[in-house]
Motif scaffolding. Structure first.
Motif, PDB file in Angstrom:
ATOM      1  N   ARG A  65       0.818  -1.215   0.000  1.00  0.00           N
ATOM      2  CA  ARG A  65       0.000   0.000   0.000  1.00  0.00           C
ATOM      3  C   ARG A  65       0.852   1.266   0.000  1.00  0.00           C
ATOM      4  O   ARG A  65       0.450   2.289  -0.547  1.00  0.00           O
ATOM      5  CB  ARG A  65      -0.926   0.002   1.224  1.00  0.00           C
ATOM      6  N   TYR A  66       2.007   1.221   0.632  1.00  0.00           N
ATOM      7  CA  TYR A  66       2.876   2.395   0.762  1.00  0.00           C
ATOM      8  C   TYR A  66       4.284   2.015   0.305  1.00  0.00           C
ATOM      9  O   TYR A  66       5.202   1.889   1.116  1.00  0.00           O
ATOM     10  CB  TYR A  66       2.923   2.870   2.213  1.00  0.00           C
ATOM     11  N   ALA A  67       4.454   1.841  -0.989  1.00  0.00           N
ATOM     12  CA  ALA A  67       5.734   1.356  -1.510  1.00  0.00           C
ATOM     13  C   ALA A  67       6.898   2.265  -1.133  1.00  0.00           C
ATOM     14  O   ALA A  67       7.991   1.790  -0.799  1.00  0.00           O
ATOM     15  CB  ALA A  67       5.651   1.213  -3.028  1.00  0.00           C
ATOM     16  N   SER A  68       6.689   3.575  -1.165  1.00  0.00           N
ATOM     17  CA  SER A  68       7.792   4.495  -0.884  1.00  0.00           C
ATOM     18  C   SER A  68       8.226   4.448   0.576  1.00  0.00           C
ATOM     19  O   SER A  68       9.362   4.812   0.904  1.00  0.00           O
ATOM     20  CB  SER A  68       7.399   5.928  -1.257  1.00  0.00           C
ATOM     21  N   GLU A  69       7.345   4.003   1.464  1.00  0.00           N
ATOM     22  CA  GLU A  69       7.704   3.901   2.875  1.00  0.00           C
ATOM     23  C   GLU A  69       8.651   2.730   3.132  1.00  0.00           C
ATOM     24  O   GLU A  69       9.315   2.679   4.175  1.00  0.00           O
ATOM     25  CB  GLU A  69       6.442   3.746   3.730  1.00  0.00           C
ATOM     26  N   CYS A  70       8.702   1.793   2.211  1.00  0.00           N
ATOM     27  CA  CYS A  70       9.547   0.611   2.383  1.00  0.00           C
ATOM     28  C   CYS A  70      10.747   0.596   1.437  1.00  0.00           C
ATOM     29  O   CYS A  70      11.666  -0.212   1.621  1.00  0.00           O
ATOM     30  CB  CYS A  70       8.720  -0.654   2.156  1.00  0.00           C
TER      31      CYS A  70
END
Length: 217
Positions: A65-70
């Motif tokens: 859901r939050y690719a940039s956070e990972c």
């Protein structure tokens, strides 16, 4: 799929920056208080990595859901160089998020055993506090690669999530159970694993058996 931080988090960071500027401009702040804000932790040891580890399932779903956070940017610094200003920012973000977010279990919040999120609705459990702190600190300019989500066994023997800041003064821990930013050895936790600095993956920190979830407040 969401790829960036929300407007709410960006607004929080703008407020943080304004607040730091206001603090810096207060000539009347007592000397003892100013020294406390500027004092840096003494140098400490970094946690030892023992090899690859299996990610928490809810983290994998969060990353979808939050690719940039990972994502891991290998051009970013792997360590935070602590200055008085950065140390102050870290402490303010830790306290602000701990105060602003209402602790609630994932079962009560989402009717799920474990779900990782950014506490954008003002509610969350341990990992949500830490993810929100990281998003705010990254937006303020700290390298995300040096801020790693970490799974521990807490004082109750339960799975718990904290945020490890890898710094030039050792590994420091941000936690929703305390507003003190502590060296990892002083938390009393058993360290299990954390996000890798080199890939969208996890690395082990010890030999203890990993919890399946981190779903406590």
């Amino acid at each position: 799929m969401r790829t960036g931080v929300s407007k709410r988090i960006k607004a929080s960071v703008r407020g943080l920056v304004a607040g730091l500027a206001a603090v810096a401009s207060l000539a009347w702040v007592p000397l003892a208080e100013a020294q406390t804000l500027a004092s840096l932790p003494t140098s400490g040891l970094a946690a030892s990595i023992t090899g690859a580890a299996r990610p928490i399932a809810a983290w994998t779903e969060f990353c979808e859901r939050y690719a940039s956070e990972c994502a891991v940017d290998r051009n970013e610094a792997t360590s935070i160089t602590l200055t008085p200003a950065i140390w102050q920012t870290i402490n303010i973000v830790n306290r602000r998020v701990n105060k602003a977010v209402h602790a609630v279990t994932d079962q009560d919040h989402w009717n799920l055993a474990d779900r990782w999120d950014l506490a954008e609705d003002g509610q969350g459990d341990c990992e949500d506090f830490q993810l929100r702190k990281r998003a705010m600190l990254a937006e303020a300019g700290l390298p995300r690669r040096a801020m790693r989500m970490t799974v521990v066994i807490d004082e109750k023997g339960e799975g718990h999530a904290v945020l490890t800041l890898i710094t030039d003064r050792g590994d420091l821990i941000l936690d929703n159970k305390t507003s003190a930013v502590l060296p990892w050895r002083q938390t009393g936790y058993t360290y299990i694993k954390r996000e890798s600095q080199d890939a969208v993956a996890w690395v082990g920190l010890g030999v203890a058996v990993s919890p399946v979830t981190t779903a406590n407040r």
